[in-house]
Design a protein around this motif. Structure first.
Motif, PDB file in Angstrom:
ATOM      1  N   THR A  24       0.841  -1.195   0.000  1.00 29.62           N
ATOM      2  CA  THR A  24       0.000   0.000   0.000  1.00 29.62           C
ATOM      3  C   THR A  24       0.880   1.249   0.000  1.00 29.62           C
ATOM      4  O   THR A  24       1.870   1.324   0.730  1.00 29.62           O
ATOM      5  CB  THR A  24      -0.921   0.006   1.238  1.00 29.62           C
ATOM      6  OG1 THR A  24      -1.734  -1.160   1.199  1.00 29.62           O
ATOM      7  CG2 THR A  24      -1.809   1.237   1.259  1.00 29.62           C
ATOM      8  N   ARG A  71       2.669   4.622   0.605  1.00 31.89           N
ATOM      9  CA  ARG A  71       3.018   5.274   1.874  1.00 31.89           C
ATOM     10  C   ARG A  71       2.054   6.424   2.183  1.00 31.89           C
ATOM     11  O   ARG A  71       1.713   6.659   3.342  1.00 31.89           O
ATOM     12  CB  ARG A  71       4.454   5.762   1.806  1.00 31.89           C
ATOM     13  CG  ARG A  71       5.056   6.069   3.140  1.00 31.89           C
ATOM     14  CD  ARG A  71       6.590   6.077   3.009  1.00 31.89           C
ATOM     15  NE  ARG A  71       7.226   6.474   4.230  1.00 31.89           N
ATOM     16  CZ  ARG A  71       7.534   5.647   5.209  1.00 31.89           C
ATOM     17  NH1 ARG A  71       7.226   4.375   5.105  1.00 31.89           N
ATOM     18  NH2 ARG A  71       8.129   6.081   6.293  1.00 31.89           N
ATOM     19  N   GLN A 122      -0.863   5.050   3.870  1.00 37.23           N
ATOM     20  CA  GLN A 122      -0.504   4.701   5.241  1.00 37.23           C
ATOM     21  C   GLN A 122      -0.554   5.940   6.137  1.00 37.23           C
ATOM     22  O   GLN A 122      -1.000   5.869   7.285  1.00 37.23           O
ATOM     23  CB  GLN A 122       0.878   4.053   5.284  1.00 37.23           C
ATOM     24  CG  GLN A 122       0.923   2.696   4.599  1.00 37.23           C
ATOM     25  CD  GLN A 122       2.306   2.087   4.593  1.00 37.23           C
ATOM     26  OE1 GLN A 122       3.092   2.318   5.499  1.00 37.23           O
ATOM     27  NE2 GLN A 122       2.602   1.292   3.569  1.00 37.23           N
ATOM     28  N   TYR A 123      -0.114   7.073   5.610  1.00 40.27           N
ATOM     29  CA  TYR A 123      -0.175   8.320   6.373  1.00 40.27           C
ATOM     30  C   TYR A 123      -1.615   8.742   6.651  1.00 40.27           C
ATOM     31  O   TYR A 123      -1.907   9.311   7.694  1.00 40.27           O
ATOM     32  CB  TYR A 123       0.577   9.446   5.661  1.00 40.27           C
ATOM     33  CG  TYR A 123       2.041   9.471   6.020  1.00 40.27           C
ATOM     34  CD1 TYR A 123       2.470   9.894   7.272  1.00 40.27           C
ATOM     35  CD2 TYR A 123       2.997   9.046   5.110  1.00 40.27           C
ATOM     36  CE1 TYR A 123       3.812   9.900   7.608  1.00 40.27           C
ATOM     37  CE2 TYR A 123       4.341   9.044   5.434  1.00 40.27           C
ATOM     38  CZ  TYR A 123       4.740   9.476   6.688  1.00 40.27           C
ATOM     39  OH  TYR A 123       6.065   9.478   7.019  1.00 40.27           O
ATOM     40  N   LYS A 182      -2.623   6.671   9.569  1.00 38.94           N
ATOM     41  CA  LYS A 182      -1.941   7.164  10.769  1.00 38.94           C
ATOM     42  C   LYS A 182      -2.586   8.454  11.269  1.00 38.94           C
ATOM     43  O   LYS A 182      -2.794   8.624  12.468  1.00 38.94           O
ATOM     44  CB  LYS A 182      -0.452   7.386  10.487  1.00 38.94           C
ATOM     45  CG  LYS A 182       0.325   6.103  10.327  1.00 38.94           C
ATOM     46  CD  LYS A 182       1.779   6.401  10.000  1.00 38.94           C
ATOM     47  CE  LYS A 182       2.575   5.132   9.795  1.00 38.94           C
ATOM     48  NZ  LYS A 182       3.989   5.405   9.498  1.00 38.94           N
TER      49      LYS A 182
END
Length: 178
Positions: free
Chosen positions: A143, A145, A148-149, A152
């Motif tokens: 996936t 990045r 992913q952020y 997060k």
């Protein structure tokens, strides 16, 4: 988020059919952070085609199935994508929570009933943190990045909300809102 940005962004990765776009969104769990109606995707595809930002790359004809139209992004579409991307990133959105309005007058309310409502919101916030953390743990390693952020950021926001509600709940129980 603009549905046009979503369509153009998906087509930046190669030609696709609108149903495939929906499937990719589902697999990538975009529904966790993007709100749109499924019908708006097909409408956006038609608009983008009419505006010259995407074009039909091929029509696949299969026996006993409807034709499958694949789209690709045009050079004008790539420019439009860049513009929409930067516009979306530049937006300053004001966060509004209906709870804020109610809190202004909470000192006049029944603190036991208010505590019950806040406790429910706190339970929901705790569940939200768990669901987001689980979803983040399940995303495939390949996936992007950037995605992913997003997770997060959503997790940290949910944790902050949970902490805030815990403090609010404690103050309500201690009759400290006045």
């Amino acid at each position: 988020m603009s549905v046009k940005l979503i369509v153009l962004g998906l087509l930046m990765g190669g030609e696709k059919h609108p149903y495939e776009m929906q499937h990719i969104m589902k697999i990538r769990k975009l529904d966790k952070f993007v709100s749109f109606y499924k019908g708006s995707l097909y409408y956006a595809v038609e608009q983008l085609k009419d505006e010259g930002f995407i074009e039909v790359s091929q029509v696949i004809k299969e026996e006993k199935r409807p034709d499958k139209t694949l789209y690709r992004i045009t050079e004008a579409g790539k420019n439009e994508f860049q513009d929409l991307l930067l516009q979306q990133m530049s937006k300053e959105e004001q966060y509004y929570d209906p709870l804020y309005t109610a809190l202004v007058f909470a000192r006049y309310g029944d603190s036991k009933k208010i505590a019950t409502v806040i406790h429910q919101k706190l339970s929901y916030a705790e569940k939200k943190v768990q669901v987001l953390e689980q979803a983040f743990a399940e995303i495939p390693p390949q996936t992007a990045r950037a995605v992913q952020y997003i997770y997060k950021g959503m997790i940290e926001t949910a944790k902050a909300e949970k902490k805030w509600l815990q403090e609010l709940y404690a103050d309500i129980l201690a009759d400290q809102l006045g």
